[in-house]
Motif scaffolding. Sequence first.
Motif, PDB file in Angstrom:
ATOM      1  N   CYS A   2       0.841  -1.199   0.000  1.00  0.00           N
ATOM      2  CA  CYS A   2       0.000   0.000   0.000  1.00  0.00           C
ATOM      3  C   CYS A   2       0.874   1.247   0.000  1.00  0.00           C
ATOM      4  O   CYS A   2       1.943   1.258   0.596  1.00  0.00           O
ATOM      5  CB  CYS A   2      -0.896   0.026   1.236  1.00  0.00           C
ATOM      6  SG  CYS A   2      -2.177  -1.234   1.268  1.00  0.00           S
ATOM      7  N   SER A   4       0.807   5.663   0.498  1.00  0.00           N
ATOM      8  CA  SER A   4       0.021   6.735   1.105  1.00  0.00           C
ATOM      9  C   SER A   4       0.399   8.074   0.492  1.00  0.00           C
ATOM     10  O   SER A   4       1.463   8.230  -0.108  1.00  0.00           O
ATOM     11  CB  SER A   4       0.246   6.767   2.616  1.00  0.00           C
ATOM     12  OG  SER A   4       1.599   7.034   2.901  1.00  0.00           O
ATOM     13  N   LEU A  17      -2.141  11.678   6.513  1.00  0.00           N
ATOM     14  CA  LEU A  17      -1.807  10.680   5.497  1.00  0.00           C
ATOM     15  C   LEU A  17      -3.080   9.967   5.095  1.00  0.00           C
ATOM     16  O   LEU A  17      -3.963   9.726   5.924  1.00  0.00           O
ATOM     17  CB  LEU A  17      -0.826   9.641   6.049  1.00  0.00           C
ATOM     18  CG  LEU A  17       0.587  10.099   6.319  1.00  0.00           C
ATOM     19  CD1 LEU A  17       1.376   8.970   6.964  1.00  0.00           C
ATOM     20  CD2 LEU A  17       1.271  10.545   5.050  1.00  0.00           C
ATOM     21  N   GLN A  18      -3.159   9.641   3.822  1.00  0.00           N
ATOM     22  CA  GLN A  18      -4.313   8.913   3.326  1.00  0.00           C
ATOM     23  C   GLN A  18      -3.825   7.842   2.365  1.00  0.00           C
ATOM     24  O   GLN A  18      -2.854   8.050   1.631  1.00  0.00           O
ATOM     25  CB  GLN A  18      -5.260   9.877   2.610  1.00  0.00           C
ATOM     26  CG  GLN A  18      -6.638   9.346   2.430  1.00  0.00           C
ATOM     27  CD  GLN A  18      -7.627  10.481   2.160  1.00  0.00           C
ATOM     28  OE1 GLN A  18      -7.270  11.634   2.080  1.00  0.00           O
ATOM     29  NE2 GLN A  18      -8.870  10.115   2.011  1.00  0.00           N
ATOM     30  N   ILE A  19      -4.465   6.683   2.397  1.00  0.00           N
ATOM     31  CA  ILE A  19      -4.083   5.593   1.490  1.00  0.00           C
ATOM     32  C   ILE A  19      -4.334   6.049   0.056  1.00  0.00           C
ATOM     33  O   ILE A  19      -5.444   6.402  -0.305  1.00  0.00           O
ATOM     34  CB  ILE A  19      -4.880   4.311   1.793  1.00  0.00           C
ATOM     35  CG1 ILE A  19      -4.572   3.801   3.199  1.00  0.00           C
ATOM     36  CG2 ILE A  19      -4.598   3.231   0.760  1.00  0.00           C
ATOM     37  CD1 ILE A  19      -3.155   3.335   3.395  1.00  0.00           C
ATOM     38  N   GLY A  28      -5.441  -1.178   4.560  1.00  0.00           N
ATOM     39  CA  GLY A  28      -5.074   0.188   4.897  1.00  0.00           C
ATOM     40  C   GLY A  28      -4.097   0.210   6.056  1.00  0.00           C
ATOM     41  O   GLY A  28      -3.358  -0.746   6.291  1.00  0.00           O
ATOM     42  N   PHE A  29      -4.093   1.302   6.817  1.00  0.00           N
ATOM     43  CA  PHE A  29      -3.140   1.468   7.915  1.00  0.00           C
ATOM     44  C   PHE A  29      -3.290   0.390   8.990  1.00  0.00           C
ATOM     45  O   PHE A  29      -2.310  -0.037   9.576  1.00  0.00           O
ATOM     46  CB  PHE A  29      -3.303   2.850   8.550  1.00  0.00           C
ATOM     47  CG  PHE A  29      -2.884   3.975   7.643  1.00  0.00           C
ATOM     48  CD1 PHE A  29      -1.557   4.146   7.296  1.00  0.00           C
ATOM     49  CD2 PHE A  29      -3.813   4.859   7.139  1.00  0.00           C
ATOM     50  CE1 PHE A  29      -1.166   5.170   6.463  1.00  0.00           C
ATOM     51  CE2 PHE A  29      -3.437   5.895   6.312  1.00  0.00           C
ATOM     52  CZ  PHE A  29      -2.101   6.055   5.964  1.00  0.00           C
ATOM     53  N   THR A  66      -8.079   4.209   6.516  1.00  0.00           N
ATOM     54  CA  THR A  66      -7.614   4.854   5.285  1.00  0.00           C
ATOM     55  C   THR A  66      -7.023   6.233   5.522  1.00  0.00           C
ATOM     56  O   THR A  66      -6.371   6.781   4.633  1.00  0.00           O
ATOM     57  CB  THR A  66      -8.766   4.992   4.270  1.00  0.00           C
ATOM     58  OG1 THR A  66      -9.811   5.767   4.850  1.00  0.00           O
ATOM     59  CG2 THR A  66      -9.290   3.635   3.858  1.00  0.00           C
ATOM     60  N   THR A  67      -7.215   6.820   6.703  1.00  0.00           N
ATOM     61  CA  THR A  67      -6.739   8.174   6.993  1.00  0.00           C
ATOM     62  C   THR A  67      -6.097   8.215   8.372  1.00  0.00           C
ATOM     63  O   THR A  67      -6.653   7.693   9.330  1.00  0.00           O
ATOM     64  CB  THR A  67      -7.901   9.182   6.960  1.00  0.00           C
ATOM     65  OG1 THR A  67      -8.561   9.087   5.691  1.00  0.00           O
ATOM     66  CG2 THR A  67      -7.422  10.593   7.173  1.00  0.00           C
TER      67      THR A  67
END
Length: 95
Positions: A2, A4, A17-19, A28-29, A66-67
Amino acid sequence: MCTSAHFRSRACGHHWLQIATACYPGLGFNTCDTFGDGVAREESPVVAVDTLCPACLRPGLYDKNTTRMILDIKNRCRWGLGPDKRDFGVDCCVM
């Protein structure tokens, strides 16, 4: 793996940060092995946006998979074999 993207809001001044690209749908994270393994990665370029950050726009309701909000940014330099904490080297910080 992934990847970011790093965003900065011109409206509220926050960073997050966002994917940008998930290696598999839903990762995601919280769920991807890319994050949290302790290995330093290349930093993402900062993208300035005019909207509010997710935390100001929807407090407590944004998707933390995701964020991720950035709480502090420390600019340091390192001499050694690489950016990873396990690599030999010396961190330098000017206060």
